[in-house]
Structure formats: structure tokens, C-alpha cells
Design a protein around this motif. Sequence first.
Motif, mmCIF file in Angstrom:
data_model
loop_
_atom_site.group_PDB
_atom_site.id
_atom_site.type_symbol
_atom_site.label_atom_id
_atom_site.label_comp_id
_atom_site.label_asym_id
_atom_site.label_seq_id
_atom_site.Cartn_x
_atom_site.Cartn_y
_atom_site.Cartn_z
ATOM 1 N N LYS A 3 0.834 -1.179 0.000
ATOM 2 C CA LYS A 3 0.000 0.000 0.000
ATOM 3 C C LYS A 3 0.877 1.241 0.000
ATOM 4 O O LYS A 3 1.785 1.389 0.824
ATOM 5 N N VAL A 4 0.592 2.108 -0.954
ATOM 6 C CA VAL A 4 1.245 3.405 -1.011
ATOM 7 C C VAL A 4 0.147 4.449 -0.887
ATOM 8 O O VAL A 4 -0.803 4.446 -1.676
ATOM 9 N N THR A 5 0.283 5.307 0.094
ATOM 10 C CA THR A 5 -0.738 6.333 0.292
ATOM 11 C C THR A 5 -0.130 7.711 0.100
ATOM 12 O O THR A 5 1.046 7.937 0.362
ATOM 13 N N GLN A 6 -0.954 8.599 -0.388
ATOM 14 C CA GLN A 6 -0.547 9.993 -0.574
ATOM 15 C C GLN A 6 -1.488 10.868 0.246
ATOM 16 O O GLN A 6 -2.668 10.556 0.398
ATOM 17 N N ARG A 9 -5.814 13.723 -2.277
ATOM 18 C CA ARG A 9 -6.165 13.372 -3.648
ATOM 19 C C ARG A 9 -6.260 14.617 -4.523
ATOM 20 O O ARG A 9 -5.912 14.591 -5.691
ATOM 21 N N CYS A 23 4.072 11.053 1.017
ATOM 22 C CA CYS A 23 3.856 9.697 0.524
ATOM 23 C C CYS A 23 4.361 8.708 1.568
ATOM 24 O O CYS A 23 5.472 8.870 2.085
ATOM 25 N N GLN A 25 4.659 4.417 2.368
ATOM 26 C CA GLN A 25 4.494 3.026 1.915
ATOM 27 C C GLN A 25 4.700 2.088 3.102
ATOM 28 O O GLN A 25 5.476 2.372 4.003
ATOM 29 N N CYS A 91 3.381 9.132 -6.486
ATOM 30 C CA CYS A 91 4.465 8.559 -5.693
ATOM 31 C C CYS A 91 4.502 7.060 -5.956
ATOM 32 O O CYS A 91 3.447 6.432 -6.170
ATOM 33 N N TYR A 103 5.184 0.228 -7.218
ATOM 34 C CA TYR A 103 3.832 0.297 -6.683
ATOM 35 C C TYR A 103 3.500 1.764 -6.478
ATOM 36 O O TYR A 103 4.247 2.487 -5.820
ATOM 37 N N GLY A 105 0.987 5.140 -5.587
ATOM 38 C CA GLY A 105 -0.108 5.690 -4.810
ATOM 39 C C GLY A 105 -1.214 6.159 -5.731
ATOM 40 O O GLY A 105 -1.085 6.113 -6.955
ATOM 41 N N THR A 108 -1.952 12.720 -6.449
ATOM 42 C CA THR A 108 -2.473 13.999 -5.951
ATOM 43 C C THR A 108 -2.607 14.936 -7.139
ATOM 44 O O THR A 108 -1.617 15.211 -7.827
#
Lengths: 113, 110
Positions: A3-6, A9, A23, A25, A91, A103, A105, A108
Motif C-alpha cells: 500500500k502506497v498512500t498519498q 487526492r 507519501c 508506503q 508517488c 507500486y 499511490g 495527488t
Amino acid sequence: DVKVTQSSRYLVKRTGEKVFLECVQDMDHENMFWYRQDPGLGLRLIYFSYDVKMKEKGDIPEGYSVSREKKERFSLILESASTNQTSMYLCASSFAGGNNEQYFGPGTRLTVT
Amino acid sequence: SQKIEQNSEALNIQEGKTATLTCNYTNYSPAYLQWYRQDPGRGPVFLLLIRENEKEKRKERLKVTFDTTLKQSLFHITASQPADSATYLCAHDSNYQLIWGAGTKLIIKP
């Protein structure tokens, strides 16, 4: 699952503002990347990092800086946002011992007015 | 400089047919090529990797070939479905980075 989160959005900022894109991970990946994507121009690498506190310039680093203080977190900084930095920022992370399978995200979408 | 090219024009395919996308590279001999899928407003998702010593790789309805003589990879989707509509990106390795193609937009019409 990787999981990669930013952090955001969608983001709207004014010209001249300092902008932070975060970012994170969760797969203990060594490599992390920041790209921007614009219609017709594909993915363009801004900066990447292969270890904590390490950073390397990509193809379009001008106007950007990065920070990697912890392995899981890679931040992109726009010191003084300009309208030509309106774009989708993506990212990605990858495992150093693999084939650089990246992988991503969710991205944005930054608008600078 | 290393370059990777994909057909920039959208590819329109009738549902049920095989879609074939092309990726060409120059000035480099990559050890492997990767294919990704990207839906609008989202990050790319890894699909398949093929090494230079592999002629063909399959995953469900997906097939990738790698021709080092032609410096080309072909990406096939058999029995295509409208849900396969997306942009497909190819990439090859270069040190820590990937060199990306611009992507080909695939549209599967019902």
C-alpha cells in the motif's frame, strides 16, 4: 498487499505558496519515487530515493525538493508553487532487491492558481 | 539517450477480439520490460514483467512477448472486455529508475 498512500487526492494552492506532498508506503521498500504526469507527456521522474536521507535528481527536479527522513515516508516540496506545476503527482515505491516493479499511490491532483 | 516508444494514438477494439499493443525501445538493451495498466485519475498498476531471455509470458488473458532483435515488446489481451479499457504503459529498467513509454489508450467497444 503493498500500500502506497498519498496525503491528498486533490489540492488547490496559490502561486508562491510552499506545498508539501506526503507519501507513505508500508512494505519496507528501499526505493521511492516522485513523478508528475501531464497529458501527452507521460510519467516524468522528479526525484527518487534509494535509502533514508538519500536522494537523486530525476529528469525534471527544478522547482522541487524532497525529504526522506524515514524509510516509509518520502515528501515532495514545492518551495514556491507556480502555475506550471499544476499537474498529477504520483508517488511510487519498489524493493531494492527486485526488478524495480513499482507500486504507485493514488496520485495527488495539484492545481496552482 | 534511452528511449521507449508506444503508439500514442488510441486503439479501438471490438469486444471479444484480441487487442495488441506495441512497445519499441532504442539505444538500450534492457534486461526486462514491464507493463502497467492505468485507469483515469489513478496511479499505474503493475501487470507483467518479461525478461530478455523469455520469449513470451502469460497471465490469464494477458500475453507479453519480447523480441530483442526487433527491440520490441507486444502486449496482447485476448477475449477483450469493456473493463479492459485503460491506458497501458511499458517501461524498462535503467539503474534505479524505470524509463517509461507515454502509454497507449485502449478502448474496448461493446
